[in-house]
Write a protein that holds these residues in place. Structure first.
Motif, PDB file in Angstrom:
ATOM      1  N   MET A 100     -10.783  84.136  45.083  1.00  0.00           N
ATOM      2  CA  MET A 100      -9.699  83.069  43.781  1.00  0.00           C
ATOM      3  C   MET A 100      -9.525  82.268  45.675  1.00  0.00           C
ATOM      4  O   MET A 100      -8.984  80.830  45.655  1.00  0.00           O
ATOM      5  CB  MET A 100      -7.864  83.191  43.863  1.00  0.00           C
ATOM      6  N   ASP A 101      -9.550  82.824  47.195  1.00  0.00           N
ATOM      7  CA  ASP A 101      -9.565  81.541  47.490  1.00  0.00           C
ATOM      8  C   ASP A 101     -10.223  80.259  47.724  1.00  0.00           C
ATOM      9  O   ASP A 101     -10.105  79.255  48.138  1.00  0.00           O
ATOM     10  CB  ASP A 101      -9.273  81.829  49.290  1.00  0.00           C
ATOM     11  N   TYR A 102     -11.850  80.657  47.644  1.00  0.00           N
ATOM     12  CA  TYR A 102     -12.348  79.309  47.302  1.00  0.00           C
ATOM     13  C   TYR A 102     -11.280  78.650  46.364  1.00  0.00           C
ATOM     14  O   TYR A 102     -11.397  76.951  46.845  1.00  0.00           O
ATOM     15  CB  TYR A 102     -13.716  80.142  46.657  1.00  0.00           C
ATOM     16  N   LEU A 158      -8.606  75.493  35.672  1.00  0.00           N
ATOM     17  CA  LEU A 158      -9.150  76.516  35.699  1.00  0.00           C
ATOM     18  C   LEU A 158      -8.742  77.650  36.779  1.00  0.00           C
ATOM     19  O   LEU A 158      -8.865  78.775  36.050  1.00  0.00           O
ATOM     20  CB  LEU A 158     -10.581  76.189  36.052  1.00  0.00           C
ATOM     21  N   ILE A 159      -7.749  77.220  37.629  1.00  0.00           N
ATOM     22  CA  ILE A 159      -7.170  77.735  38.221  1.00  0.00           C
ATOM     23  C   ILE A 159      -6.046  78.849  37.104  1.00  0.00           C
ATOM     24  O   ILE A 159      -5.938  79.847  37.738  1.00  0.00           O
ATOM     25  CB  ILE A 159      -6.151  77.720  39.601  1.00  0.00           C
ATOM     26  N   LYS A 160      -5.433  78.170  36.745  1.00  0.00           N
ATOM     27  CA  LYS A 160      -4.344  79.124  35.519  1.00  0.00           C
ATOM     28  C   LYS A 160      -5.060  79.322  34.306  1.00  0.00           C
ATOM     29  O   LYS A 160      -4.345  80.369  34.778  1.00  0.00           O
ATOM     30  CB  LYS A 160      -3.959  77.882  34.821  1.00  0.00           C
ATOM     31  N   LEU A 161      -6.205  79.621  34.556  1.00  0.00           N
ATOM     32  CA  LEU A 161      -7.039  79.946  33.576  1.00  0.00           C
ATOM     33  C   LEU A 161      -7.344  81.420  33.801  1.00  0.00           C
ATOM     34  O   LEU A 161      -7.095  82.210  33.194  1.00  0.00           O
ATOM     35  CB  LEU A 161      -7.993  79.121  31.961  1.00  0.00           C
ATOM     36  N   ILE A 162      -7.827  81.279  34.814  1.00  0.00           N
ATOM     37  CA  ILE A 162      -7.814  82.797  35.423  1.00  0.00           C
ATOM     38  C   ILE A 162      -6.746  83.309  35.771  1.00  0.00           C
ATOM     39  O   ILE A 162      -6.508  84.905  35.491  1.00  0.00           O
ATOM     40  CB  ILE A 162      -8.843  82.247  37.154  1.00  0.00           C
ATOM     41  N   GLU A 163      -5.541  83.106  36.328  1.00  0.00           N
ATOM     42  CA  GLU A 163      -4.796  83.292  36.582  1.00  0.00           C
ATOM     43  C   GLU A 163      -3.834  83.894  35.308  1.00  0.00           C
ATOM     44  O   GLU A 163      -2.852  85.309  35.367  1.00  0.00           O
ATOM     45  CB  GLU A 163      -3.721  82.475  37.263  1.00  0.00           C
ATOM     46  N   THR A 164      -4.050  83.738  34.706  1.00  0.00           N
ATOM     47  CA  THR A 164      -3.572  83.710  33.254  1.00  0.00           C
ATOM     48  C   THR A 164      -3.741  85.073  32.326  1.00  0.00           C
ATOM     49  O   THR A 164      -3.902  85.035  31.021  1.00  0.00           O
ATOM     50  CB  THR A 164      -3.001  82.772  32.485  1.00  0.00           C
ATOM     51  N   ARG A 165      -5.493  85.181  32.792  1.00  0.00           N
ATOM     52  CA  ARG A 165      -5.913  85.536  31.586  1.00  0.00           C
ATOM     53  C   ARG A 165      -5.868  87.043  31.175  1.00  0.00           C
ATOM     54  O   ARG A 165      -6.229  87.088  29.799  1.00  0.00           O
ATOM     55  CB  ARG A 165      -7.458  86.481  32.677  1.00  0.00           C
ATOM     56  N   HIS A 166      -4.909  87.565  31.478  1.00  0.00           N
ATOM     57  CA  HIS A 166      -4.784  89.109  31.220  1.00  0.00           C
ATOM     58  C   HIS A 166      -3.454  88.524  29.174  1.00  0.00           C
ATOM     59  O   HIS A 166      -3.503  89.710  28.784  1.00  0.00           O
ATOM     60  CB  HIS A 166      -3.968  90.078  32.186  1.00  0.00           C
ATOM     61  N   GLU A 167      -2.509  87.716  30.510  1.00  0.00           N
ATOM     62  CA  GLU A 167      -2.114  87.059  28.785  1.00  0.00           C
ATOM     63  C   GLU A 167      -2.271  86.189  27.905  1.00  0.00           C
ATOM     64  O   GLU A 167      -2.240  86.880  26.734  1.00  0.00           O
ATOM     65  CB  GLU A 167      -0.765  86.515  29.202  1.00  0.00           C
ATOM     66  N   THR A 168      -3.479  85.895  28.243  1.00  0.00           N
ATOM     67  CA  THR A 168      -3.897  85.196  27.293  1.00  0.00           C
ATOM     68  C   THR A 168      -5.263  86.055  26.923  1.00  0.00           C
ATOM     69  O   THR A 168      -5.537  85.243  25.461  1.00  0.00           O
ATOM     70  CB  THR A 168      -4.260  83.154  27.869  1.00  0.00           C
ATOM     71  N   GLY A 169      -6.202  86.760  26.980  1.00  0.00           N
ATOM     72  CA  GLY A 169      -6.753  87.738  26.494  1.00  0.00           C
ATOM     73  C   GLY A 169      -8.236  86.627  26.661  1.00  0.00           C
ATOM     74  O   GLY A 169      -9.291  87.063  26.284  1.00  0.00           O
ATOM     75  N   TYR A 170      -7.950  85.406  27.756  1.00  0.00           N
ATOM     76  CA  TYR A 170      -9.958  84.775  27.777  1.00  0.00           C
ATOM     77  C   TYR A 170     -10.433  85.370  29.262  1.00  0.00           C
ATOM     78  O   TYR A 170      -9.851  85.364  30.109  1.00  0.00           O
ATOM     79  CB  TYR A 170      -9.182  82.812  27.890  1.00  0.00           C
TER      80      TYR A 170
END
Length: 343
Positions: free
Chosen positions: A109-111, A168-180
């Protein structure tokens, strides 16, 4: 443009139908066209579109890919700021064929946090294409899209996605909540809370996912119409530079409709074939409808038709090998093939 787009290439893809050619290498590093690797096409498309920060996410067997890319110098990506980044991904079997896996991205994620580019283009590594991304970004903004999926003319996904880096950062961070779990999950969700657009790419593009279409796509390079769509003067396909002497053709050699790289020694007959660097074809050998990779040796009086020789293969004198256009005969890297083996 230089600071607007971030390039992300997912090089984790594996297809069982390509096993004979990718057992020792990443699919991204599979030789193509005599002097290129498959990844050269999307990477060159990004660089020619002004992208100056590219992250590559490989998984397993990536030594040859790292050797090919090096510091990114050939693509002008060896820079103090931005440049070429290499992030070996954790082995997650369930994500083996998911382009843009959020689990893979989350490990680095740092990248993404440190990136100054407003948008990101996420792509697979195995599409043969020479694409100008600038018009797609303009279309994306004019259409006020949140995510744009790039598709072939026939409607099939090219597994390329344009998205704001912040989203994109938001989708990665919330992947467990959204299921994406990946980009495909988002663009195929009919209830997604985002404006999903589909851009139809009308240029030449083929995704390599089997021996059959690797072979047929390679053979089509011998057609001037296809060649002219891929190899453009103002959008060159860039690859690793190797200093080798010109190919030597002896007086008895016969060459018809073939692509032959430098450093070869041709004494036999080559027709409708692609020959990579440093290949030796001895007197009396006949090569038709073949792909011969780097540093192979074909001895006297061999006959090869519809054959793929991986790198460093030696074919002994008098050997007969034949496949078909839809089922080419494949010889794995570094092996020896003799006439007695086929008797």
């Amino acid at each position: 443009m230089k600071r607007k787009l971030l390039g992300v290439i997912d090089a984790t893809t594996y297809h069982e139908d390509l096993e004979d050619l990718v057992i020792h290498r990443s699919l991204a590093a599979l030789p193509f066209g005599g002097r290129y690797r498959i990844i050269d096409f999307i990477l060159s498309s990004m660089v020619n579109s002004g992208i100056r920060s590219v992250a590559i996410f490989p998984k397993m067997q990536y030594r040859s890919l790292m050797d090919h890319l090096g510091s990114g110098k050939n693509w002008d990506l060896n820079r103090k700021r931005d440049g070429l980044f290499f992030f070996p991904s954790p082995i997650v079997e369930s994500d083996s064929n998911k382009i843009g896996s959020f689990e893979h991205f989350a490990a680095n994620m740092d990248y993404f946090y440190r990136s100054s580019q407003e948008y990101a283009i996420i792509s697979n590594c195995n599409t043969i294409v020479n694409m100008n991304i600038r018009p797609i970004l303009e279309w994306h903004n004019e259409a006020k899209c949140d995510i744009t999926e790039i598709r072939h003319q026939d409607g099939r996904s090219m597994e390329m996605y344009l998205i704001k880096t912040s989203l994109l950062i938001k989708l990665i961070e919330t992947r467990h909540e959204t299921g994406y779990t990946c980009m495909k999950d988002v663009v195929t969700d009919l209830n997604a809370a985002y404006t999903i657009c589909h851009y139809e790419y009308n240029g030449y593009a083929v995704t390599i996912d089997s021996i059959d279409n690797y072979f047929s796509t390679s053979m089509k390079l011998l057609e001037p119409k296809v060649w002219k769509q891929l190899f453009l003067k103002d959008q060159p396909i860039i690859t690793k530079v190797k200093d080798e002497p010109p190919t030597k053709y002896v007086q008895e050699s016969v060459v018809k409709n073939a692509m032959i790289a430098n450093g070869c020694h041709i004494s036999g007959t080559v027709e409708n074939s692609i020959i990579a660097r440093g290949v030796k074809i001895a007197k009396g050998a006949v090569i038709k409808n073949c792909i011969i990779m780097q540093k192979c040796q074909i001895e006297e009086n061999c006959y090869l038709d519809s054959v793929i020789l991986d790198k460093d293969v030696k074919v002994e004198a008098g050997t007969y090998l034949a496949g078909t256009a839809h089922a080419p005969y494949v010889i794995r890297k570094g092996t020896k093939q003799g006439a007695l083996m086929n008797s």
